[in-house]
Write a protein that holds these residues in place. Structure first.
Motif, PDB file in Angstrom:
ATOM      1  N   VAL A   1      -9.387   4.343  -5.531  1.00  0.00           N
ATOM      2  CA  VAL A   1      -9.673   4.113  -4.108  1.00  0.00           C
ATOM      3  C   VAL A   1     -10.345   5.342  -3.511  1.00  0.00           C
ATOM      4  O   VAL A   1     -11.338   5.239  -2.789  1.00  0.00           O
ATOM      5  CB  VAL A   1      -8.375   3.764  -3.332  1.00  0.00           C
ATOM      6  CG1 VAL A   1      -8.619   3.772  -1.838  1.00  0.00           C
ATOM      7  CG2 VAL A   1      -7.849   2.408  -3.780  1.00  0.00           C
TER       8      VAL A   1
ATOM      9  N   LEU B   1      -4.063   6.533   0.677  1.00  0.00           N
ATOM     10  CA  LEU B   1      -3.355   5.255   0.750  1.00  0.00           C
ATOM     11  C   LEU B   1      -2.272   5.276   1.826  1.00  0.00           C
ATOM     12  O   LEU B   1      -2.055   4.273   2.515  1.00  0.00           O
ATOM     13  CB  LEU B   1      -2.753   4.893  -0.600  1.00  0.00           C
ATOM     14  CG  LEU B   1      -3.754   4.466  -1.672  1.00  0.00           C
ATOM     15  CD1 LEU B   1      -3.045   4.209  -2.985  1.00  0.00           C
ATOM     16  CD2 LEU B   1      -4.541   3.256  -1.241  1.00  0.00           C
TER      17      LEU B   1
ATOM     18  N   THR C   1       0.825  -1.202   0.000  1.00  0.00           N
ATOM     19  CA  THR C   1       0.000   0.000   0.000  1.00  0.00           C
ATOM     20  C   THR C   1       0.860   1.253   0.000  1.00  0.00           C
ATOM     21  O   THR C   1       0.590   2.204  -0.733  1.00  0.00           O
ATOM     22  CB  THR C   1      -0.949  -0.003   1.221  1.00  0.00           C
ATOM     23  OG1 THR C   1      -1.678  -1.228   1.234  1.00  0.00           O
ATOM     24  CG2 THR C   1      -1.917   1.154   1.167  1.00  0.00           C
TER      25      THR C   1
END
Length: 88
Positions: free
Chosen positions: A50, A65, A24
């Motif tokens: 995302v 993130l 990530t």
């Protein structure tokens, strides 16, 4: 029964949560362009998707993130089984 002592918990958490946290973080950092334009072009869509799915402005995708990365390891300390695969 597996060893669940206090000294085993950090090791288990790093083994379980470390790889997802590194992946990530890698996507987040690459999507900012710090690692080069080619990597940014490959990872920016992931970060913006995302953010969009969560209803956040897509430009905040890399920051989101990184925030998720910071949360993965504490969750892995509390619940390492959440990130482990192949355990009965």
């Amino acid at each position: 029964m597996s060893k669940q002592g206090p000294s085993n918990r950090p090791v288990r958490a790093l083994k379980a949560g470390g790889p997802p946290a590194l992946i990530t973080a890698g996507i987040a950092i690459a999507s900012t362009g710090i690692a080069g334009q080619g990597l940014e072009n490959e990872t920016r869509p992931i970060a913006t998707a995302v953010a969009s799915v969560l209803g956040i402005d897509p430009q905040f995708g890399p920051l989101l993130l990184l925030g998720i990365t910071v949360l993965i390891l504490p969750v892995a300390v509390v619940m390492p089984g959440l990130f482990e695969t192949g355990r009965a």
